[in-house]
Design an enzyme around this catalytic site. Structure first.
Site, PDB file in Angstrom:
ATOM      1  N   ASP A   1       3.075  -0.376   1.543  1.00  0.00           N
ATOM      2  CA  ASP A   1       2.926   1.087   1.508  1.00  0.00           C
ATOM      3  C   ASP A   1       3.129   1.766   2.869  1.00  0.00           C
ATOM      4  O   ASP A   1       2.970   1.175   3.927  1.00  0.00           O
ATOM      5  CB  ASP A   1       1.555   1.476   0.935  1.00  0.00           C
ATOM      6  CG  ASP A   1       0.393   0.860   1.699  1.00  0.00           C
ATOM      7  OD1 ASP A   1       0.512  -0.300   2.161  1.00  0.00           O
ATOM      8  OD2 ASP A   1      -0.640   1.535   1.844  1.00  0.00           O
TER       9      ASP A   1
ATOM     10  N   GLU B   1      -2.277  -0.551   0.760  1.00  0.00           N
ATOM     11  CA  GLU B   1      -3.224  -1.181   1.691  1.00  0.00           C
ATOM     12  C   GLU B   1      -3.997  -0.140   2.479  1.00  0.00           C
ATOM     13  O   GLU B   1      -5.121  -0.380   2.903  1.00  0.00           O
ATOM     14  CB  GLU B   1      -2.468  -2.106   2.654  1.00  0.00           C
ATOM     15  CG  GLU B   1      -3.372  -2.978   3.521  1.00  0.00           C
ATOM     16  CD  GLU B   1      -3.996  -2.245   4.695  1.00  0.00           C
ATOM     17  OE1 GLU B   1      -5.166  -2.509   5.006  1.00  0.00           O
ATOM     18  OE2 GLU B   1      -3.323  -1.394   5.303  1.00  0.00           O
ATOM     19  N   GLU B   2      -3.391   1.049   2.673  1.00  0.00           N
ATOM     20  CA  GLU B   2      -3.967   2.054   3.575  1.00  0.00           C
ATOM     21  C   GLU B   2      -5.159   2.793   2.963  1.00  0.00           C
ATOM     22  O   GLU B   2      -5.111   3.998   2.723  1.00  0.00           O
ATOM     23  CB  GLU B   2      -2.886   3.058   4.011  1.00  0.00           C
ATOM     24  CG  GLU B   2      -1.697   2.441   4.738  1.00  0.00           C
ATOM     25  CD  GLU B   2      -2.026   1.983   6.170  1.00  0.00           C
ATOM     26  OE1 GLU B   2      -3.183   2.120   6.591  1.00  0.00           O
ATOM     27  OE2 GLU B   2      -1.102   1.487   6.839  1.00  0.00           O
TER      28      GLU B   2
HETATM   29 NI    NI Z   1      -1.164  -1.865   8.476  1.00  0.00          NI
END
Ligand code: NI
Length: 390
Positions: A79, A137-138
């Site tokens: 992402d 992931e963020e």
């Molecule tokens: Ni990262």
């Protein structure tokens, strides 16, 4: 020993072209439709068994070597971030307001190179590789979504490997830290409820602004007075809002912020003290505190034995590099969710180049990395997989 560094360097253009393509077309968490489509197509073309839509936009592919076990999970995140790119690079984002400012474009591209190299060597693998291309992931919960969708079952991985390109360090540097490597992250929202009134008559009101200020001060005691000085933790209030007028005491004040820690006992202590101090101080000032704590992700804790072996692998792949075994960051990573269940090693691959100006920090609008880090990342990952499936 297989010369994966040489092979990865031969795949440099392949890897770089994918990285630049992903960079031009960044997608936010759980919206990685284009990226996931390319990943799935590449892995299918390689002859891997591919599942899509795992954790919404994740892709999982298995590569069977000489036997079905052990199973090594290798994970790459895909992402981008809601940042307007300012690199001016020829391959800069073509989507306004979204950019790959953390290097996940590089992770995805390196992951494809790893799959390519390992597929060509599958006869030499004594086990199975489970490739995981993770969305979001963020801070959006991509790892959790994939776990909920069964990524850790059928087959169940025995070990996990994952990495991050690391712009805090130059190309050539490799970081493999035994034990805690990235911190646990927790978020809080606190609503302090008083009683509003005229700014000229505070004795007739219950002032949540003063209570909020006292709470913020008192929270500093957690790290200063409660946490063992040989351990580490952060409690940061990042937002205080409430009230608008010069002469009105508001009814409520809201605080927000983040808590970081490595050790699970320290995490528990900090969260407990947070709640006690917040409610206690508010109460002492006749207010009421409504505390909302959200556990975002546990710490990334590397299995010491695995980390040691990855250090040795790194020493063999990069004989001229110094392998750093102390890098730790208060940043967090949701790979920690998978590693809570499956022993793993998460390592860092230096990617900055100061001479070329490719050294802006992660999440900065000018973030970009030296692409010569890509084959290094791919080579170390492939070599580590072979180490555990040897
Ligand atoms: Ni990262």
């Amino acid at each position: 020993m297989i010369d994966f560094l040489g092979e990865a360097q031969e795949l440099f253009e392949y890897t770089r072209d994918f990285r630049r393509d992903f960079h031009r077309h960044p997608e936010l968490g759980f919206q990685e439709v284009r990226t996931a489509g390319i990943v799935a197509r590449e892995l299918t073309d390689l002859g891997l068994e591919v599942s899509t839509g795992v954790g919404k936009t994740g892709v999982v592919a298995t590569l069977e070597g000489g036997s079905q076990e052990p199973v090594v999970l290798v994970r790459f995140d895909m992402d981008a971030l809601p940042i307007q790119e300012e690199t001016g690079a020829e391959y800069a984002s073509q989507t306004p307001g979204i950019m790959h400012a953390c290097g996940h474009d590089g992770h995805t591209a390196a992951g494809l190179a790893v799959a390519r190299m390992l597929e060509a060597r599958k006869g030499e693998l004594g086990g199975m590789v489970k490739f995981v291309f993770q969305p979001a992931e963020e801070g959006l919960g991509g790892a959790e979504a994939m776990v909920a969708d069964g990524v850790l079952e059928n087959p169940r991985p025995d070990l996990s490997l994952s990495l991050h390109l690391w712009n805090d360090k130059p190309v050539g540097w490799i970081g493999v830290t035994p034990g805690p490597a990235m911190s646990a992250s927790d978020r809080f929202t606190v609503k302090i409820v008083g009683r509003g009134g005229h700014g000229a008559s505070p004795y007739l009101a219950i002032d949540p602004v003063v209570a909020g200020a006292q709470v913020i001060s008192a929270l500093q005691n957690i790290v200063a007075r409660n946490v063992d000085p040989l351990e580490s933790a952060v409690v940061t209030v990042t937002s205080m809002t409430g009230g608008e007028a010069f002469n009105v005491i508001p009814e409520t004040v809201e605080l927000k912020g983040t808590i970081r820690s490595f050790n699970p006992q320290v995490r528990k202590l900090v969260l407990e003290r947070f709640e006690q101090i917040t409610t206690g101080v508010a109460e002492a000032l006749s207010c009421r505190a409504e505390v909302e704590l959200k556990r975002v992700t546990p710490a990334v804790v590397n299995d010491p034995e695995m980390a040691k072996r990855v250090q040795e692998v790194a020493g063999r792949v990069f004989p001229d590099s110094v392998i750093d075994n102390k890098e730790r960051t208060m940043g967090s990573e949701d790979m920690a969710y998978m590693m809570e269940d499956i022993p793993g090693c998460y390592f860092f691959v230096g990617s900055a180049n100061h001479e070329s100006g490719l050294d802006a920090a992660h999440h900065h609008p000018k973030f970009d990395f030296d692409e010569s880090a890509l084959p290094r990342a791919a080579a170390l990952m492939a070599s580590a997989v072979v180490e555990f499936l040897g």
